[in-house]
Design a protein around this motif. Sequence first.
Motif, mmCIF file in Angstrom:
data_model
loop_
_atom_site.group_PDB
_atom_site.id
_atom_site.type_symbol
_atom_site.label_atom_id
_atom_site.label_comp_id
_atom_site.label_asym_id
_atom_site.label_seq_id
_atom_site.Cartn_x
_atom_site.Cartn_y
_atom_site.Cartn_z
ATOM 1 N N GLU A 99 0.951 -1.154 -0.030
ATOM 2 C CA GLU A 99 0.196 0.000 0.101
ATOM 3 C C GLU A 99 0.871 1.367 0.123
ATOM 4 O O GLU A 99 0.533 2.347 -0.549
ATOM 5 C CB GLU A 99 -0.876 0.338 1.455
ATOM 6 C CG GLU A 99 -2.213 -0.824 1.109
ATOM 7 C CD GLU A 99 -3.116 -0.598 -0.078
ATOM 8 O OE1 GLU A 99 -3.108 0.444 -0.294
ATOM 9 O OE2 GLU A 99 -3.455 -1.563 -0.939
ATOM 10 N N GLU A 100 1.920 1.276 0.711
ATOM 11 C CA GLU A 100 2.864 2.219 0.869
ATOM 12 C C GLU A 100 3.560 2.545 -0.361
ATOM 13 O O GLU A 100 3.438 3.924 -1.072
ATOM 14 C CB GLU A 100 3.970 2.066 2.045
ATOM 15 C CG GLU A 100 3.560 2.285 3.294
ATOM 16 C CD GLU A 100 4.580 2.109 4.207
ATOM 17 O OE1 GLU A 100 5.805 1.846 3.997
ATOM 18 O OE2 GLU A 100 4.278 1.996 5.526
ATOM 19 N N ARG A 102 2.488 1.490 -3.268
ATOM 20 C CA ARG A 102 1.246 2.221 -4.205
ATOM 21 C C ARG A 102 0.869 3.512 -4.077
ATOM 22 O O ARG A 102 0.751 4.269 -4.929
ATOM 23 C CB ARG A 102 -0.199 1.260 -4.004
ATOM 24 C CG ARG A 102 -1.136 1.652 -4.986
ATOM 25 C CD ARG A 102 -2.537 0.664 -4.921
ATOM 26 N NE ARG A 102 -2.136 -0.671 -4.834
ATOM 27 C CZ ARG A 102 -2.364 -1.670 -4.280
ATOM 28 N NH1 ARG A 102 -3.316 -1.518 -3.395
ATOM 29 N NH2 ARG A 102 -2.055 -2.752 -4.659
ATOM 30 N N GLU A 103 0.931 3.923 -2.845
ATOM 31 C CA GLU A 103 0.636 5.472 -2.580
ATOM 32 C C GLU A 103 1.934 6.181 -3.022
ATOM 33 O O GLU A 103 1.655 7.293 -3.620
ATOM 34 C CB GLU A 103 0.294 5.638 -0.890
ATOM 35 C CG GLU A 103 -0.848 5.162 -0.474
ATOM 36 C CD GLU A 103 -0.810 5.127 1.062
ATOM 37 O OE1 GLU A 103 -0.119 5.973 1.526
ATOM 38 O OE2 GLU A 103 -1.860 4.590 1.740
ATOM 39 N N GLN A 104 2.900 5.931 -3.040
ATOM 40 C CA GLN A 104 4.132 6.498 -3.513
ATOM 41 C C GLN A 104 4.306 6.708 -4.988
ATOM 42 O O GLN A 104 4.341 7.680 -5.535
ATOM 43 C CB GLN A 104 5.318 5.986 -2.835
ATOM 44 C CG GLN A 104 5.750 6.063 -1.359
ATOM 45 C CD GLN A 104 7.042 5.370 -1.010
ATOM 46 O OE1 GLN A 104 7.618 4.466 -1.907
ATOM 47 N NE2 GLN A 104 7.449 5.452 0.263
ATOM 48 N N ASN A 106 1.370 6.503 -6.688
ATOM 49 C CA ASN A 106 0.391 7.406 -7.192
ATOM 50 C C ASN A 106 0.767 8.773 -7.043
ATOM 51 O O ASN A 106 0.319 9.718 -7.651
ATOM 52 C CB ASN A 106 -0.892 7.050 -6.502
ATOM 53 C CG ASN A 106 -1.597 5.725 -6.626
ATOM 54 O OD1 ASN A 106 -1.399 5.587 -7.681
ATOM 55 N ND2 ASN A 106 -2.454 5.229 -5.787
ATOM 56 N N ALA A 107 1.326 9.069 -5.803
ATOM 57 C CA ALA A 107 2.100 10.358 -5.691
ATOM 58 C C ALA A 107 2.893 10.995 -6.427
ATOM 59 O O ALA A 107 2.939 12.232 -7.036
ATOM 60 C CB ALA A 107 2.596 10.511 -4.142
ATOM 61 N N GLU A 110 0.988 11.546 -9.764
ATOM 62 C CA GLU A 110 0.393 12.906 -9.465
ATOM 63 C C GLU A 110 1.245 13.980 -9.791
ATOM 64 O O GLU A 110 0.967 14.829 -10.342
ATOM 65 C CB GLU A 110 -0.298 12.914 -8.218
ATOM 66 C CG GLU A 110 -1.163 14.203 -8.031
ATOM 67 C CD GLU A 110 -2.293 14.226 -8.875
ATOM 68 O OE1 GLU A 110 -2.456 15.688 -9.250
ATOM 69 O OE2 GLU A 110 -2.851 13.437 -9.383
#
Length: 193
Positions: A99-100, A102-104, A106-107, A110
């Motif tokens: 998840e981390e 994936r969030e990184q 995605n960030a 972005e």
Amino acid sequence: MRTTVLAADNFLLPNGTIFAELGAFLLILFVLWKYVVPPLSKSLQQRQDMVQKQVEDAEDAARKLKVAEERYNEALTEARTEAAKIRDNARADGERIREELREQANAEVERIRQRGEEQLAGQREQVVRQLRGELGGLAVQLAEQLVGHELSNDAGKRSTVDRFLARLDALPAKQSGTPSSGRESAPASGGAS
């Protein structure tokens, strides 16, 4: 006489030898009882004690074995429980790391998208400025041809170009149905002021 000879030959009748034999037997019995029986009894008692001790040791070893088996089973159960906890924690950590990441990602996507939009907006502004300059020059040339004379000063050229650009900016607003900024579009051949 015959009777006496018979009595001397009869071993069932007691005579003096029986007392000697009885005395020797009692003496042997006393010696055996005094010197042979106590060491034998002691040896038998030691052997009986040793057997009893071995039985007790075997029972104690059986109890210890049972306790050790119970401890082993408890330790095995605890180890299995701990292994299950570790496995569950590892799965949770893996999921959290996924998840981390994936969030990184995605960030980062972005951030790259935003930087691209900023670059695109900057390039768009540059293109708009360039096109305005070119359109301004073309508008002045067109205005000179329509008016028939060349605008003499730079201030006049600038004001004509600014009016023309303002009208161009107002055109998309009128086409979308929104009112312009208070200016009405006039033909570009209106003359220089």
